[in-house]
Design an enzyme around this catalytic site. Structure first.
Site, mmCIF file in Angstrom:
data_model
loop_
_atom_site.group_PDB
_atom_site.id
_atom_site.type_symbol
_atom_site.label_atom_id
_atom_site.label_comp_id
_atom_site.label_asym_id
_atom_site.label_seq_id
_atom_site.Cartn_x
_atom_site.Cartn_y
_atom_site.Cartn_z
ATOM 1 N N ARG A 165 -45.461 21.348 9.365
ATOM 2 C CA ARG A 165 -46.096 21.384 10.699
ATOM 3 C C ARG A 165 -45.052 21.206 11.814
ATOM 4 O O ARG A 165 -45.300 20.530 12.809
ATOM 5 C CB ARG A 165 -47.157 20.292 10.841
ATOM 6 C CG ARG A 165 -48.351 20.430 9.931
ATOM 7 C CD ARG A 165 -49.199 21.643 10.290
ATOM 8 N NE ARG A 165 -50.502 21.566 9.674
ATOM 9 C CZ ARG A 165 -50.784 21.909 8.420
ATOM 10 N NH1 ARG A 165 -49.830 22.394 7.638
ATOM 11 N NH2 ARG A 165 -51.998 21.795 7.950
ATOM 12 N N SER A 237 -57.155 19.016 11.343
ATOM 13 C CA SER A 237 -56.510 17.726 11.064
ATOM 14 C C SER A 237 -55.977 17.135 12.352
ATOM 15 O O SER A 237 -55.181 17.763 13.039
ATOM 16 C CB SER A 237 -55.331 17.922 10.116
ATOM 17 O OG SER A 237 -55.762 18.478 8.909
ATOM 18 N N GLU A 332 -51.172 15.211 14.790
ATOM 19 C CA GLU A 332 -50.839 16.601 14.519
ATOM 20 C C GLU A 332 -51.207 17.467 15.733
ATOM 21 O O GLU A 332 -50.602 18.497 15.994
ATOM 22 C CB GLU A 332 -51.619 17.077 13.283
ATOM 23 C CG GLU A 332 -50.906 18.167 12.515
ATOM 24 C CD GLU A 332 -51.625 19.499 12.576
ATOM 25 O OE1 GLU A 332 -50.938 20.517 12.777
ATOM 26 O OE2 GLU A 332 -52.846 19.508 12.448
HETATM 27 N N1 EPU Z 1 -58.819 12.664 0.840
HETATM 28 C C1 EPU Z 1 -59.678 11.598 0.762
HETATM 29 N N2 EPU Z 1 -60.572 11.406 1.780
HETATM 30 C C2 EPU Z 1 -60.649 12.256 2.837
HETATM 31 C C3 EPU Z 1 -59.780 13.342 2.911
HETATM 32 C C4 EPU Z 1 -58.861 13.535 1.900
HETATM 33 O O1 EPU Z 1 -59.635 10.796 -0.176
HETATM 34 O O2 EPU Z 1 -61.496 12.018 3.704
HETATM 35 C C5 EPU Z 1 -57.882 12.899 -0.259
HETATM 36 C C6 EPU Z 1 -58.311 14.120 -1.074
HETATM 37 O O3 EPU Z 1 -59.200 13.764 -2.091
HETATM 38 C C7 EPU Z 1 -57.010 14.641 -1.619
HETATM 39 C C8 EPU Z 1 -56.009 14.295 -0.526
HETATM 40 O O4 EPU Z 1 -56.612 13.272 0.256
HETATM 41 O O5 EPU Z 1 -56.643 13.942 -2.775
HETATM 42 C C9 EPU Z 1 -55.639 15.505 0.322
HETATM 43 O O6 EPU Z 1 -56.829 16.033 0.917
HETATM 44 P P1 EPU Z 1 -57.042 17.599 1.196
HETATM 45 O O7 EPU Z 1 -56.712 18.377 -0.009
HETATM 46 O O8 EPU Z 1 -58.375 17.769 1.799
HETATM 47 O O9 EPU Z 1 -55.921 17.996 2.232
HETATM 48 P P2 EPU Z 1 -55.237 17.200 3.422
HETATM 49 O O10 EPU Z 1 -53.878 16.794 3.021
HETATM 50 O O11 EPU Z 1 -56.160 16.130 3.890
HETATM 51 C C10 EPU Z 1 -54.105 19.327 4.433
HETATM 52 C C11 EPU Z 1 -53.950 19.986 5.781
HETATM 53 C C12 EPU Z 1 -55.190 20.799 6.136
HETATM 54 C C13 EPU Z 1 -55.412 21.830 5.046
HETATM 55 C C14 EPU Z 1 -55.553 21.103 3.697
HETATM 56 C C15 EPU Z 1 -55.688 22.062 2.541
HETATM 57 C C16 EPU Z 1 -52.477 18.559 7.101
HETATM 58 C C17 EPU Z 1 -52.371 17.614 8.245
HETATM 59 N N3 EPU Z 1 -53.701 18.984 6.809
HETATM 60 O O12 EPU Z 1 -55.143 18.357 4.532
HETATM 61 O O13 EPU Z 1 -54.920 21.485 7.351
HETATM 62 O O14 EPU Z 1 -56.570 22.603 5.298
HETATM 63 O O15 EPU Z 1 -54.380 20.303 3.451
HETATM 64 O O16 EPU Z 1 -54.461 22.652 2.303
HETATM 65 O O17 EPU Z 1 -51.474 18.892 6.487
HETATM 66 C C18 EPU Z 1 -55.121 21.381 9.723
HETATM 67 O O18 EPU Z 1 -53.915 21.304 9.761
HETATM 68 O O19 EPU Z 1 -55.834 21.387 10.757
HETATM 69 C C19 EPU Z 1 -55.791 21.398 8.424
HETATM 70 C C20 EPU Z 1 -57.120 21.354 8.298
#
Ligand code: EPU
Length: 336
Positions: A165, A237, A332
């Site tokens: 990012r 995010s 972010e």
């Molecule tokens: N998790 C939780 N609780 C939550 C959210 C997440 O326990 O409320 C855990 C999930 O179970 C998982 C881990 O955290 O083990 C990661 O969660 P997730 O796969 O949903 O992805 P993320 O890291 O929370 C990132 C990006 C998203 C993108 C997703 C999928 C960033 C800041 N965010 O989220 O991007 O869609 O991966 O690749 O890197 C954005 O940038 O606006 C965005 C939505």
């Protein structure tokens, strides 16, 4: 002819749906119009900001400068050699229209980035990413306009200093460069990245890997977790996933063995969503703002909120996560 509008309402131009005004506002399609705008006496010495789809910004007050919005929507394959196809898209193209354009033609490389709100011009700035892919993997070059010099330059991928990012456009070139177009390098023989979460199962259910099926799978996973900004104001995010030192990650892992973590350049990446969730914020509502109930990384406007209320909630979350886990979350979203 470029035209400047005074006191432009921004409420409909940001996906949080918070009210704000820009003192000056103008759209541009090409470098000629930017030349005109930056030659006007009103814009002299004014700060400016480029608003793409308004999906990664939080307005906490009126913007006392020039808000620029790209409207150039041209998109074309500019070069084909062997398996590789280069597609040039202007900054004002809706990101997902570009992804659809590629998927429909069987050009692989961006299907994992389906359904991301925003514009093509913003993609290199924050190096958008999802489901194991990032814009930097497919960006060949970025055409930029430098208002100070009134010149156009082409930056090759290596010159963009892409990170998680992050890019040169958020650092050395912040406030100095405006993206005019981006040229992407796609493949007719793509290698699919299905390792993230439930992606592989969803793609199998749809009949196996193809750009079309990966796109459908990603969109269905996104829809299940992420709120539609047309229904519930949000900006994806709100926080970045923090990268911490390996020792810090190990200390946390000893206390919370179930905590997700991933190796990353410079240390270990933690899931901010997990930390916020675990700290008890998921689904919590405070007045007109709150934390989404299916993804704790997303802050939402339940209706009628001001940007300052969202920021206040974000600050309380940052302080609480720091106290409970010793991890400093970074925003972010661009706060203006
Ligand atoms: N998790 C939780 N609780 C939550 C959210 C997440 O326990 O409320 C855990 C999930 O179970 C998982 C881990 O955290 O083990 C990661 O969660 P997730 O796969 O949903 O992805 P993320 O890291 O929370 C990132 C990006 C998203 C993108 C997703 C999928 C960033 C800041 N965010 O989220 O991007 O869609 O991966 O690749 O890197 C954005 O940038 O606006 C965005 C939505």
């Amino acid at each position: 002819m470029a035209e400047i509008v005074r006191d432009k309402a921004l409420e409909a131009l940001n996906t949080f749906g918070v009210p704000a005004f820009a003192r000056y506002y103008a759209v541009f399609a090409d470098r000629r119009q930017l030349d005109e705008l930056f030659s006007m006496p009103e814009t002299e010495g004014l700060p400016w900001y480029v608003l793409g789809g308004g999906s990664n910004v939080l307005f906490t007050g009126d913007y006392e400068g020039l808000m620029l919005q790209p409207v150039g929507k041209r998109m074309e394959a500019v070069e084909e050699s062997g398996e590789t196809v280069s597609v040039r898209a202007e900054a004002g193209v809706v990101w997902d229209d570009f992804v659809r354009f590629c998927v429909e033609r069987g050009y692989g490389g961006v299907e994992n980035l389906s359904g991301i709100p925003g514009s093509v011009g913003a993609a290199p700035v924050q190096n958008v990413g999802a489901y194991g892919a990032e814009a930097k993997d497919v960006i060949r070059e970025v055409e930029i306009y430098l208002p100070q010099e009134r010149t156009v330059r082409m930056l090759r991928r290596e010159e963009c200093a892409f990170g998680y990012r992050d890019s040169v456009f958020k650092r050395e070139l912040k406030g100095r460069a405006i993206v005019l177009s981006v040229t992407f390098e796609l493949s007719r023989m793509p290698v699919f990245r299905l390792g993230y979460g439930d992606l592989v199962q969803e793609v199998e259910r749809l009949g196996g890997a193809s750009p079309e099926n990966v796109r459908r799978a990603v969109i269905s996973i996104r829809n299940a977790k992420l709120p539609d900004p047309a229904v519930l104001g949000n900006s994806g995010s709100f926080f970045k996933n923090p990268v911490v030192a390996p020792e810090a990650a190990e200390r946390l892992k000893a206390r919370y063995p179930e905590m997700p973590s991933y190796p990353a350049p410079g240390g270990v990446k933690l899931a901010a969503g997990w930390l916020i969730d675990r700290a008890g914020w998921k689904g919590r509502r405070e007045g007109r703002v709150g934390v989404h109930d299916r993804q704790a990384l997303v802050l939402v406007n339940h209706g009628g909120a001001a940007g300052s209320e969202v920021l206040e909630l974000a600050r309380r979350i940052v302080a609480d996560v720091a106290e409970k886990f010793g991890v400093e979350l970074e925003l972010e979203v661009n706060v203006l």
